[in-house]
Design a protein around this motif. Structure first.
Motif, mmCIF file in Angstrom:
data_model
loop_
_atom_site.group_PDB
_atom_site.id
_atom_site.type_symbol
_atom_site.label_atom_id
_atom_site.label_comp_id
_atom_site.label_asym_id
_atom_site.label_seq_id
_atom_site.Cartn_x
_atom_site.Cartn_y
_atom_site.Cartn_z
ATOM 1 N N ARG A 1 43.507 36.682 35.163
ATOM 2 C CA ARG A 1 42.457 37.353 34.396
ATOM 3 C C ARG A 1 42.859 37.504 32.927
ATOM 4 O O ARG A 1 44.039 37.615 32.601
ATOM 5 N N SER B 1 45.053 39.841 41.820
ATOM 6 C CA SER B 1 44.502 39.709 40.474
ATOM 7 C C SER B 1 45.632 39.915 39.484
ATOM 8 O O SER B 1 46.317 40.942 39.512
ATOM 9 N N ALA C 1 37.096 43.023 36.328
ATOM 10 C CA ALA C 1 36.866 41.680 36.852
ATOM 11 C C ALA C 1 36.294 41.792 38.262
ATOM 12 O O ALA C 1 36.586 42.752 38.989
#
Length: 236
Positions: free
Chosen positions: A212, A137, A119
C-alpha cells in the motif's frame, strides 16, 4: 475456498498504551476520543461500509469499558453483532487470538485497534489459497525503526521483523491482515503474533502481501494521536 464471503473482523483491543501516558491510565487505547468519538467507532464504521457485520473484540485492560462500548454500538447499529473475548491476563497479541479461537470464522480479517490504514480489505481475498495462512497489508514508510520491517519477493513475504529490526525507508506491517483459522495451530498461548508466529511463517513462504501507499496512522504515540484529531475525518 476463495469464494468464501468473509464477514468477520477481529480487532486487537488489549494493549495498555503505555506510550500515551495519562491518556490511557484508565481508558483502553481504542476508546480514546478522536474528533469527539472513540477511535474504535470510526474503525467499525469503516468495516461495516465494506460489508462486514460480525466483529470480535479481543480485550484485556479495562475490558468492561470495551463491553459497554460494544453494547452501545450494537444498539445504534442494528444488524451488527459484536462479541468481546477477554484475555486471561496479559497474553500478547498471539495469545489473545489463541484464547478466542472458538469464536473465529473459517476466514477472518484481523486489525489493530489503534491504527488506521486507508485501504480496502477485500483486496486481500484474492491472494488466499490452500497453501497460504495469511495475507498482510504492507505500508511504505520513510523510516521503519518504530515498526516491524517486512521484506518481500513479489507478493510473498520473505522476512517479518520485529520493531526496530531495520531503519530507513521500506515496507512495514500495516496492522491489517486476512487469516485462515488454521493460523491458530501456529499461535502461542502466551506471546506475540508479530514476534512468535509471523517470522517463521514468512521464512516458510506461507504469507502473502498487498503493498500500500495510502494514508496510515497509529495513535499509539502522543504526536500521532494529536494528528489524528484533524486528519482522520478527511480520510472517511
Amino acid at each position: 475456498m476463495n469464494a468464501v464471503q468473509i464477514r468477520q473482523a477481529v480487532i486487537l483491543c488489549g494493549g495498555i498504551g503505555s506510550r500515551l501516558g495519562e491518556l490511557t491510565k484508565s481508558t483502553p487505547k481504542p476508546l480514546l476520543p478522536v474528533a469527539g468519538r472513540p477511535f474504535l467507532a470510526f474503525l467499525l464504521d469503516r468495516l461495516r461500509a465494506e460489508g462486514l457485520d460480525r466483529f470480535l473484540l479481543l480485550a484485556a485492560f479495562e475490558n468492561e469499558q470495551i463491553k459497554a462500548f460494544a453494547r452501545s454500538y450494537m444498539q445504534s447499529h442494528p444488524g451488527t453483532t459484536i462479541e468481546v473475548a477477554v484475555e486471561p491476563g496479559r497474553v500478547g497479541t498471539g495469545g489473545a487470538i489463541w484464547h478466542a479461537r472458538e469464536a473465529l470464522d473459517e476466514r477472518f480479517y484481523l486489525l489493530n485497534g489503534d491504527s488506521w490504514l486507508n485501504a480496502p480489505l477485500r483486496d486481500l481475498d484474492g491472494l488466499m489459497t490452500p497453501s497460504v495462512l495469511g495475507v498482510l497489508s504492507l505500508r511504505h514508510v520513510d523510516d521503519r525503526t518504530r515498526y516491524g520491517a517486512v521484506e518481500t519477493d513479489g507478493d510473498t513475504v520473505t522476512v517479518f521483523g520485529g520493531s526496530g529490526s531495520a531503519s530507513g525507508p521500506g515496507y512495514i506491517n500495516g496492522g491489517v491482515y486476512l487469516f485462515d483459522r488454521s493460523i491458530v495451530e501456529f499461535l502461542p498461548e502466551d506471546g506475540s503474533l508479530e514476534q512468535m508466529t509471523l517470522p517463521p511463517l514468512a521464512l516458510e513462504g506461507q504469507l502473502r502481501c498487498v503493498k500500500r501507499d495510502c494514508y496510515f496512522i497509529d495513535i499509539g504515540v502522543i504526536e500521532d494521536f494529536d494528528r489524528a484529531q484533524t486528519e482522520l475525518l478527511a480520510q472517511i
